[in-house]
Design an enzyme around this catalytic site. Structure first.
Site, PDB file in Angstrom:
ATOM      1  N   HIS A 240      -6.477  -7.132  -0.063  1.00  0.00           N
ATOM      2  CA  HIS A 240      -6.440  -5.703  -0.676  1.00  0.00           C
ATOM      3  C   HIS A 240      -5.862  -5.424  -1.615  1.00  0.00           C
ATOM      4  O   HIS A 240      -4.573  -5.969  -2.190  1.00  0.00           O
ATOM      5  CB  HIS A 240      -6.174  -4.669   0.559  1.00  0.00           C
ATOM      6  CG  HIS A 240      -6.686  -5.215   2.027  1.00  0.00           C
ATOM      7  ND1 HIS A 240      -6.106  -6.112   2.889  1.00  0.00           N
ATOM      8  CD2 HIS A 240      -7.897  -5.003   2.435  1.00  0.00           C
ATOM      9  CE1 HIS A 240      -6.986  -6.461   3.845  1.00  0.00           C
ATOM     10  NE2 HIS A 240      -7.864  -5.743   3.806  1.00  0.00           N
TER      11      HIS A 240
ATOM     12  N   HIS B 233       0.879  -1.203   0.189  1.00  0.00           N
ATOM     13  CA  HIS B 233       0.021  -0.040   0.014  1.00  0.00           C
ATOM     14  C   HIS B 233       0.776   1.098  -0.035  1.00  0.00           C
ATOM     15  O   HIS B 233       0.236   2.347  -0.235  1.00  0.00           O
ATOM     16  CB  HIS B 233      -0.996   0.094   1.243  1.00  0.00           C
ATOM     17  CG  HIS B 233      -1.907  -1.081   1.144  1.00  0.00           C
ATOM     18  ND1 HIS B 233      -2.796  -1.240   0.125  1.00  0.00           N
ATOM     19  CD2 HIS B 233      -2.300  -2.087   2.030  1.00  0.00           C
ATOM     20  CE1 HIS B 233      -3.611  -2.169   0.645  1.00  0.00           C
ATOM     21  NE2 HIS B 233      -3.435  -2.708   1.658  1.00  0.00           N
TER      22      HIS B 233
ATOM     23  N   ASP C 289      -4.452 -12.920   3.424  1.00  0.00           N
ATOM     24  CA  ASP C 289      -5.671 -12.327   4.284  1.00  0.00           C
ATOM     25  C   ASP C 289      -6.911 -12.841   3.198  1.00  0.00           C
ATOM     26  O   ASP C 289      -8.046 -12.216   3.525  1.00  0.00           O
ATOM     27  CB  ASP C 289      -5.396 -10.964   4.443  1.00  0.00           C
ATOM     28  CG  ASP C 289      -4.722 -10.177   3.322  1.00  0.00           C
ATOM     29  OD1 ASP C 289      -4.719 -10.452   2.380  1.00  0.00           O
ATOM     30  OD2 ASP C 289      -4.667  -8.748   3.693  1.00  0.00           O
TER      31      ASP C 289
ATOM     32  N   ASP D  24      -2.972 -10.374  -2.346  1.00  0.00           N
ATOM     33  CA  ASP D  24      -3.410  -9.862  -0.949  1.00  0.00           C
ATOM     34  C   ASP D  24      -4.509  -9.630  -1.421  1.00  0.00           C
ATOM     35  O   ASP D  24      -5.052  -9.162  -2.334  1.00  0.00           O
ATOM     36  CB  ASP D  24      -2.504  -8.672  -0.333  1.00  0.00           C
ATOM     37  CG  ASP D  24      -2.795  -8.211   0.728  1.00  0.00           C
ATOM     38  OD1 ASP D  24      -1.812  -8.479   1.690  1.00  0.00           O
ATOM     39  OD2 ASP D  24      -3.858  -7.489   0.822  1.00  0.00           O
TER      40      ASP D  24
HETATM   41 ZN    ZN Z   1      -3.999  -7.153   2.931  1.00  0.00          ZN
END
Ligand code: ZN
Length: 365
Positions: A179, A140, A265, A177
């Site tokens: 996200h 991120h 995740d 991931d």
């Molecule tokens: Zn994540």
């Protein structure tokens, strides 16, 4: 069996992600708690490998810290200086929900260094493939600030290292991931030499990012691929996306190195997402990426640990990834299987199939 390197350092577990309840700092009615980004899931993953015997089959390589010049391949000097300052003065947020703890600068620099060390080991033939259990995570982090637990972007800098210092022409980053890998996407949005594919939960974090029609810009059109899957997608949907979208695009791009931003995740028990991937799903996804690496780049595959917040289940998912990378089969069976055995994690629902087909249609153009 393959020679799989494992890159880790005790200090990775010492990064202080701050006091928080899940992601929010305490205050008002929020009672202080540990951040969801605690070292526990990572330490338990390493512990499980030690207990299962997998750890003994790995080639241990110590990470070397990244240089400031390497950090600047992606980050601004202002961000680097800010992290340094916060790290020396007791800590604080270096952007949006990215806590720098006391002494975290050196740890974050060593996390980037761990990613670089893994790429160097694989490309220079010290091992067949490599898993870097680095912390803090990176995907991120954007050029001028940290975000979502990430301080510096490990994957982006590792890919840029492969391009700039090892002279590779085509590198790919697959970010599974749950996200969206917004920071890594930023790094390569206009770059046709780095293929970035993110497979994530739709309309989630960060908001407005990772949508199907976000496919790159200028010369980079087509080398950014976003696969936003509906909530509750499980093994079947992930594998359908891998086979119908990821595989043909990788076959076309022919990378010389594959990096996986491996955040586990999307697992069925994760508190930070609403997906249903099991150890079996992670094994199958890893197998496909390993086979693609073998077909296109002599097996050169690097996995970098990102998110994953179920302390109980992330260790088993991550263990499955390393087991598949190495080819060493331990006697660890997923003990949670009876719990989720009756859930539809392995059924491809019509709306899930339709979403993957939609992504495929966009990129067939
Ligand atoms: Zn994540």
């Amino acid at each position: 069996m393959r020679k799989t390197a494992f890159i880790c350092d005790e200090s990775y577990f010492w990064h202080d992600a701050g006091s928080a309840a899940l992601v929010l700092p305490p205050g008002g009615y929020i009672q202080p708690d540990g951040s969801a980004e605690s070292p526990e899931s990572k330490r338990r993953f390493k512990g499980l490998m030690e207990r299962s015997g997998l750890y003994d089959k790995l080639t241990l390589i110590k990470p070397t810290p990244a240089t400031e010049e390497q950090l600047k391949y992606f980050h601004t000097s202002a961000h680097i200086e800010n992290v340094k300052k916060l790290s020396k003065s007791g800590g604080g947020d270096c952007g949006a929900l990215a806590n720098v703890g006391n002494g975290s600068y050196e740890i974050a620099v060593l996390a980037v260094g761990g990613a670089i060390t893994a790429v160097d080991a694989v490309v220079n033939g010290k091992c067949d493939n490599a898993y870097a259990l680095t912390r803090p995570p990176g995907h991120h982090a954007v050029a001028d600030m940290g975000m979502g637990y990430c301080i510096f972007n490990n994957a982006a800098i590792a890919a840029l290292y492969a391009r700039k210092e090892l002279g590779l022409q085509r590198v790919m980053v697959l970010d599974w991931d749950v996200h969206h890998g917004n920071g890594t996407e930023d790094a390569f949005y206009k770059d046709p030499n780095v293929l970035f594919i993110s497979i994530h939960q739709e309309s989630y974090f960060p908001s407005g990012r990772g949508e199907i029609n976000q496919i790159g810009e200028g010369e980079g059109i087509g080398t950014t691929v976003n696969i936003p899957l509906p909530a509750a997608s499980g093994d079947a949907c992930y594998m359908y996306a891998m086979e119908q979208v990821v595989k043909p695009i990788v076959d076309n791009f022919k990378p010389q190195l594959i990096i996986i931003s491996a955040g586990q995740d999307a697992n069925i028990f994760d508190p930070s997402a609403r997906m249903m991937v099991t150890t079996d799903g992670y094994t199958k996804m890893t197998k496909l990426m390993r086979e693609l690496a073998e077909e296109h780049c002599g097996g050169k595959l690097v996995a970098l640990h990102e998110g994953g917040y179920s302390t109980a289940y992330v260790p088993f998912c991550s263990h499955a990834v390393v087991e598949e990378m190495s080819g060493f089969k331990t006697d660890v069976e997923d003990p949670f299987l009876p719990v989720y055995g009756s859930t539809p994690y392995n059924v491809l629902a019509n709306h899930q199939k339709a979403r993957v087909d939609e992504v495929r249609a966009v990129h067939l153009k």
